[in-house]
Design a protein around this motif. Structure first.
Motif, mmCIF file in Angstrom:
data_model
loop_
_atom_site.group_PDB
_atom_site.id
_atom_site.type_symbol
_atom_site.label_atom_id
_atom_site.label_comp_id
_atom_site.label_asym_id
_atom_site.label_seq_id
_atom_site.Cartn_x
_atom_site.Cartn_y
_atom_site.Cartn_z
ATOM 1 N N TYR A 67 0.841 -1.194 0.000
ATOM 2 C CA TYR A 67 0.000 0.000 0.000
ATOM 3 C C TYR A 67 0.875 1.243 0.000
ATOM 4 C CZ TYR A 67 -3.593 -3.343 1.408
ATOM 5 O OH TYR A 67 -4.442 -4.413 1.455
ATOM 6 N N THR A 68 0.398 2.259 -0.690
ATOM 7 C CA THR A 68 1.195 3.487 -0.827
ATOM 8 C C THR A 68 1.436 4.163 0.523
ATOM 9 O OG1 THR A 68 -0.831 4.743 -1.276
ATOM 10 C CG2 THR A 68 0.371 3.867 -3.172
ATOM 11 N N SER A 69 0.465 4.099 1.428
ATOM 12 C CA SER A 69 0.662 4.715 2.750
ATOM 13 C C SER A 69 1.768 4.007 3.524
ATOM 14 C CB SER A 69 -0.650 4.673 3.531
ATOM 15 O OG SER A 69 -1.108 3.338 3.664
ATOM 16 N N CYS A 70 1.817 2.679 3.415
ATOM 17 C CA CYS A 70 2.875 1.931 4.101
ATOM 18 C C CYS A 70 4.227 2.171 3.445
ATOM 19 C CB CYS A 70 2.541 0.438 4.098
ATOM 20 S SG CYS A 70 1.098 0.025 5.085
ATOM 21 N N LYS A 71 4.235 2.318 2.101
ATOM 22 C CA LYS A 71 5.495 2.647 1.427
ATOM 23 C C LYS A 71 6.016 4.005 1.891
ATOM 24 C CE LYS A 71 4.636 -0.022 -2.791
ATOM 25 N NZ LYS A 71 4.403 0.054 -4.260
ATOM 26 N N ALA A 72 5.083 4.951 2.057
ATOM 27 C CA ALA A 72 5.488 6.274 2.542
ATOM 28 C C ALA A 72 6.056 6.179 3.959
ATOM 29 C CB ALA A 72 4.297 7.231 2.509
ATOM 30 N N PHE A 73 5.439 5.333 4.770
ATOM 31 C CA PHE A 73 5.948 5.146 6.142
ATOM 32 C C PHE A 73 7.344 4.534 6.115
ATOM 33 C CE2 PHE A 73 5.978 2.426 10.089
ATOM 34 C CZ PHE A 73 6.257 3.481 10.938
ATOM 35 N N LEU A 74 7.573 3.571 5.217
ATOM 36 C CA LEU A 74 8.899 2.964 5.098
ATOM 37 C C LEU A 74 9.927 4.000 4.650
ATOM 38 C CD1 LEU A 74 10.597 0.412 5.222
ATOM 39 C CD2 LEU A 74 9.952 -0.075 2.864
ATOM 40 N N SER A 75 9.525 4.865 3.708
ATOM 41 C CA SER A 75 10.429 5.940 3.286
ATOM 42 C C SER A 75 10.726 6.885 4.444
ATOM 43 C CB SER A 75 9.803 6.723 2.127
ATOM 44 O OG SER A 75 9.597 5.889 1.002
ATOM 45 N N THR A 76 9.722 7.144 5.286
ATOM 46 C CA THR A 76 9.934 7.994 6.460
ATOM 47 C C THR A 76 10.952 7.372 7.407
ATOM 48 O OG1 THR A 76 7.674 8.846 6.308
ATOM 49 C CG2 THR A 76 8.796 9.090 8.427
ATOM 50 N N LEU A 77 10.856 6.060 7.595
ATOM 51 C CA LEU A 77 11.813 5.375 8.472
ATOM 52 C C LEU A 77 13.229 5.486 7.918
ATOM 53 C CD1 LEU A 77 9.817 2.124 9.363
ATOM 54 C CD2 LEU A 77 10.117 4.175 10.755
ATOM 55 N N ASN A 78 13.369 5.313 6.603
ATOM 56 C CA ASN A 78 14.703 5.415 5.995
ATOM 57 C C ASN A 78 15.256 6.833 6.097
ATOM 58 O OD1 ASN A 78 14.585 2.692 5.284
ATOM 59 N ND2 ASN A 78 13.653 3.125 3.298
ATOM 60 N N ILE A 244 21.183 19.111 4.485
ATOM 61 C CA ILE A 244 20.965 17.667 4.390
ATOM 62 C C ILE A 244 19.724 17.258 5.185
ATOM 63 C CG2 ILE A 244 21.995 15.404 4.766
ATOM 64 C CD1 ILE A 244 24.719 16.689 4.534
ATOM 65 N N ILE A 245 19.553 17.875 6.371
ATOM 66 C CA ILE A 245 18.336 17.598 7.131
ATOM 67 C C ILE A 245 17.109 18.037 6.347
ATOM 68 C CG2 ILE A 245 17.060 18.268 9.219
ATOM 69 C CD1 ILE A 245 19.665 18.311 10.726
ATOM 70 N N GLY A 246 17.232 19.184 5.644
ATOM 71 C CA GLY A 246 16.122 19.638 4.804
ATOM 72 C C GLY A 246 15.785 18.642 3.701
ATOM 73 N N LYS A 247 16.829 18.017 3.129
ATOM 74 C CA LYS A 247 16.583 17.004 2.101
ATOM 75 C C LYS A 247 15.859 15.789 2.685
ATOM 76 C CE LYS A 247 20.486 18.215 -0.893
ATOM 77 N NZ LYS A 247 21.762 17.736 -1.506
ATOM 78 N N CYS A 248 16.228 15.424 3.917
ATOM 79 C CA CYS A 248 15.534 14.306 4.563
ATOM 80 C C CYS A 248 14.064 14.632 4.763
ATOM 81 C CB CYS A 248 16.196 13.992 5.903
ATOM 82 S SG CYS A 248 17.898 13.381 5.793
ATOM 83 N N LEU A 249 13.793 15.845 5.219
ATOM 84 C CA LEU A 249 12.403 16.236 5.428
ATOM 85 C C LEU A 249 11.661 16.350 4.100
ATOM 86 C CD1 LEU A 249 12.941 18.957 8.206
ATOM 87 C CD2 LEU A 249 12.318 16.557 8.483
ATOM 88 N N ASP A 250 12.359 16.828 3.061
ATOM 89 C CA ASP A 250 11.733 16.874 1.729
ATOM 90 C C ASP A 250 11.398 15.475 1.236
ATOM 91 O OD1 ASP A 250 11.964 19.597 1.756
ATOM 92 O OD2 ASP A 250 13.823 19.652 0.574
ATOM 93 N N GLY A 251 12.276 14.521 1.563
ATOM 94 C CA GLY A 251 11.999 13.138 1.174
ATOM 95 C C GLY A 251 10.752 12.601 1.861
ATOM 96 N N ILE A 252 10.559 12.970 3.133
ATOM 97 C CA ILE A 252 9.357 12.534 3.850
ATOM 98 C C ILE A 252 8.117 13.163 3.222
ATOM 99 C CG2 ILE A 252 8.170 12.616 6.078
ATOM 100 C CD1 ILE A 252 10.891 12.525 7.425
ATOM 101 N N VAL A 253 8.208 14.462 2.886
ATOM 102 C CA VAL A 253 7.065 15.141 2.253
ATOM 103 C C VAL A 253 6.757 14.522 0.895
ATOM 104 C CG1 VAL A 253 6.274 17.344 1.317
ATOM 105 C CG2 VAL A 253 7.498 17.288 3.492
ATOM 106 N N LYS A 254 7.794 14.232 0.118
ATOM 107 C CA LYS A 254 7.596 13.618 -1.196
ATOM 108 C C LYS A 254 6.940 12.250 -1.070
ATOM 109 C CE LYS A 254 10.138 12.437 -5.402
ATOM 110 N NZ LYS A 254 11.475 12.396 -6.032
ATOM 111 N N ALA A 255 7.366 11.481 -0.078
ATOM 112 C CA ALA A 255 6.749 10.168 0.135
ATOM 113 C C ALA A 255 5.293 10.316 0.550
ATOM 114 C CB ALA A 255 7.528 9.402 1.197
ATOM 115 N N ALA A 256 5.001 11.330 1.374
ATOM 116 C CA ALA A 256 3.612 11.549 1.792
ATOM 117 C C ALA A 256 2.744 11.970 0.612
ATOM 118 C CB ALA A 256 3.569 12.603 2.891
#
Length: 593
Positions: A67-78, A244-256
């Protein structure tokens, strides 16, 4: 403004002030060091959190991550794992760029400060010496002048007296001249000392002290500049990781943003769709016409095949039952087994509580510890005995190595008598052999106790069978009596007979396992493994250095802490192998000293 000219008389205050400045710098170093420790701890907690919620391989959780929501959660963990890495970078940079450099700078400052104030004290001592010399010459001059005056007065008195002989008068005159000459010499010495002192004092206040105070001022100003630069570095270290922290947060937003509710809904359909058509309307069945009841073709009680004879009234239908129609496939259970099990539970529960209390009492026993550790529960006693046996074996091996070394040295003396007397080693060799024999007897004694405990401790399978027998063969009155008969000596130790104590320890272990299976102890905190521990004995658990685990039972004074890795893995580890972080709000969290 210069300290040498403005603060020429504030030597002691400057010494206190410069020491205060160094203390401030050391306080800032301590602040940065604690910040780095917080960053490391935070990063480790973030990594453990990310690892904790990662899907387990070859498990049902992996199927959920389609599921896309779970994939987004996995991306958040990474991304959180990478986010933690940046906090580790902050800790490393602050340590290397601030803490280490400032610590070295503080040592240099201390040495320089010590040298400068040593020079200042040396100059002060020199001035004090010059002042003492001046005072000494002044007192001597004053004393000689008074003596000269008295000698002159005496001479004049003798000269005026007609009864005094000419020889006495001449003698008085010579004495007056001598005293006068001594006064003149003291005057010259005092004048020279005064001139020298004034010259030294001028150099002290206008040359030596200004020079020393100027060095101290420069040292203090360097300290102030350095702490300011360190504060700038402190901010820059944080600023460097912000992109770099901003890129991590951008990655979480992109996954969401990649979450697609329609896609997830379609996956649910594909996962659970049955393919059956919903049933039609149920027709009215007229019971007013005897034996002519019609059954609708769409009735749920119809058989699914066309052309098959209708089922008789009251017969079983083999057609598909829909989810909202429940079918009871199992026969009604008898009440007797359930009642019997309930009675067993009501009877066994007090026994478990009783022996659990007994085990706690044994663990918290006050006073001197018996040599055979009989005050401890069986598992803890076995660990203590095993530890003692290992220590004795190490001591035996050490003595044997010493004996071998003495034997080799004796052989060398026998071959080369000029190097030493072989007979001189006989006494030492006999003493070592006696020590080995004593240690072996001691080890045999503890091994016998260990064998007794291990023979008394059942295996897991035996425990299950014995527990079943205990539950069936013992009742609540017996258990209550056994608990009520427990006696304690004034020092807190149990004083039952040997057979009763052995029986109680076995029962405590058996019931404790049953109790842990049904009601796991809650976690009262966490711990970090400082070293790797191989839990080879029963009741222990292996840990790896750096591993984070849950604490479910703190050290009760026996040197062992009970921990849990997951629902199926728990056991004891040496308290010295872990660093415990207790949860102050946890129920039952206590600190034993």
């Amino acid at each position: 403004m210069s300290w040498g000219t403005e603060l020429w008389d504030q030597f002691d205050n400057l010494e206190k002030h410069t020491q205060w400045g160094i203390d401030v710098l050391e306080k800032y170093i301590k602040f940065v060091k604690e910040r780095t420790e917080i960053e490391l701890s935070y990063a480790k907690q973030l990594r453990n959190l990310s690892k904790k919620y990662q899907p387990k391989k070859n498990s049902k959780e992996e199927e959920e991550y389609k599921y896309t929501s779970c994939k987004a959660f996995l991306s958040t963990l990474n991304e959180m794992n990478d986010y933690a890495g940046q906090h580790e970078v902050i800790s490393e940079n602050m340590t290397s760029q601030i803490t280490v450099d400032l610590a070295r700078f503080v040592q240099e400052l201390k040495q320089e400060r010590k040298s400068n104030f040593h020079d200042g004290r040396k100059a002060q001592q020199h001035m004090e010496t010059c002042w003492k010399q001046l005072e000494s010459s002044k007192r001597r001059f004053e004393r000689d002048c008074k003596e000269a005056d008295r000698a002159q007065q005496y001479f004049e008195k003798m000269d005026a007296d007609i009864n005094v002989t000419k020889a006495d008068v001449e003698k008085a005159r010579q004495q007056a001249q001598i005293r006068h000459q001594m006064a003149e010499d003291s005057k010259a010495d005092y004048s020279s000392s005064l001139q020298k002192f004034n010259q030294e004092q001028h150099e002290y206040y206008h040359t030596h002290i200004p020079s020393i105070f100027q060095k101290i001022q420069e040292m203090e100003e360097r300290r102030i500049v350095r702490i300011g630069e360190s504060m700038k570095t402190y901010a820059e270290v944080d600023r460097q990781v912000i992109p770099i922290i901003g890129k991590c947060l951008d990655g979480i937003v992109k996954a969401a943003e990649a979450i697609n509710q329609k896609s997830d809904s379609q996956l649910v359909i594909e996962a659970y769709k049955s393919g059956f058509e919903p049933p039609g309307d149920i027709e009215f069945e007229d019971y007013t016409q005897p034996m002519k009841r019609t059954v609708s073709d769409n009735s749920l009680s119809n058989s699914r095949g066309d052309g098959k004879p209708e089922l008789k009234f009251g017969g079983k239908s083999k057609g598909k039952l829909w989810p909202f129609i429940k079918k009871n496939k199992s026969p009604k259970q008898q009440k007797e087994p359930l009642s019997h099990r309930f009675n067993e539970f009501m009877i066994s529960k007090p026994k478990i509580h009783c022996f659990r209390s007994l085990k706690r009492g044994l663990s918290l026993k006050l006073g001197a510890t018996p040599e055979d550790f009989s005050n401890l529960p069986p598992e803890q006693r076995r660990k203590k005995l095993q530890q003692k046996v290992d220590e004795l074996n190490k001591e035996i091996q050490k003595e044997m190595d010493q004996r071998d070394a003495i034997t080799k040295m004796k052989d060398v003396y026998l071959k080369n008598p000029q190097m030493g007397d072989p007979a001189s080693l006989d006494h030492k060799l006999t003493e070592v052999s006696q020590n080995i024999e004593k240690l072996r007897l001691e080890a045999q004694k503890f091994e016998a106790w260990l064998a007794e405990v291990e023979g008394r401790l059942p295996t897991r399978g035996e425990q299950a069978r014995r527990q079943s027998g205990m539950y069936d063969g013992q009742g609540a009155p017996t258990t209550a009596n056994s608990c009520a008969q427990d006696r304690e000596s004034p020092d807190g130790s149990y004083t039952e007979e040997r057979s009763q104590e052995n029986e109680v320890k076995v029962l405590a272990t058996d019931f404790d396992d049953e109790f842990d299976d049904e009601e796991p102890l809650p976690a009262i905190g966490t711990c970090k493994a400082l070293y790797t521990f191989e839990g080879q004995n029963e009741g222990t658990i292996s840990v790896i250095e750096g591993e984070i685990l849950y604490v479910i039972e703190e050290d009760k004074g026996d040197g062992w802490t009970r921990i849990r890795r997951n629902e199926d893995e728990e056991g004891y580890v040496p308290t010295s192998y872990v660093e415990v972080y207790l949860d102050k709000n946890a129920k039952g969290a206590k600190t034993y000293i």
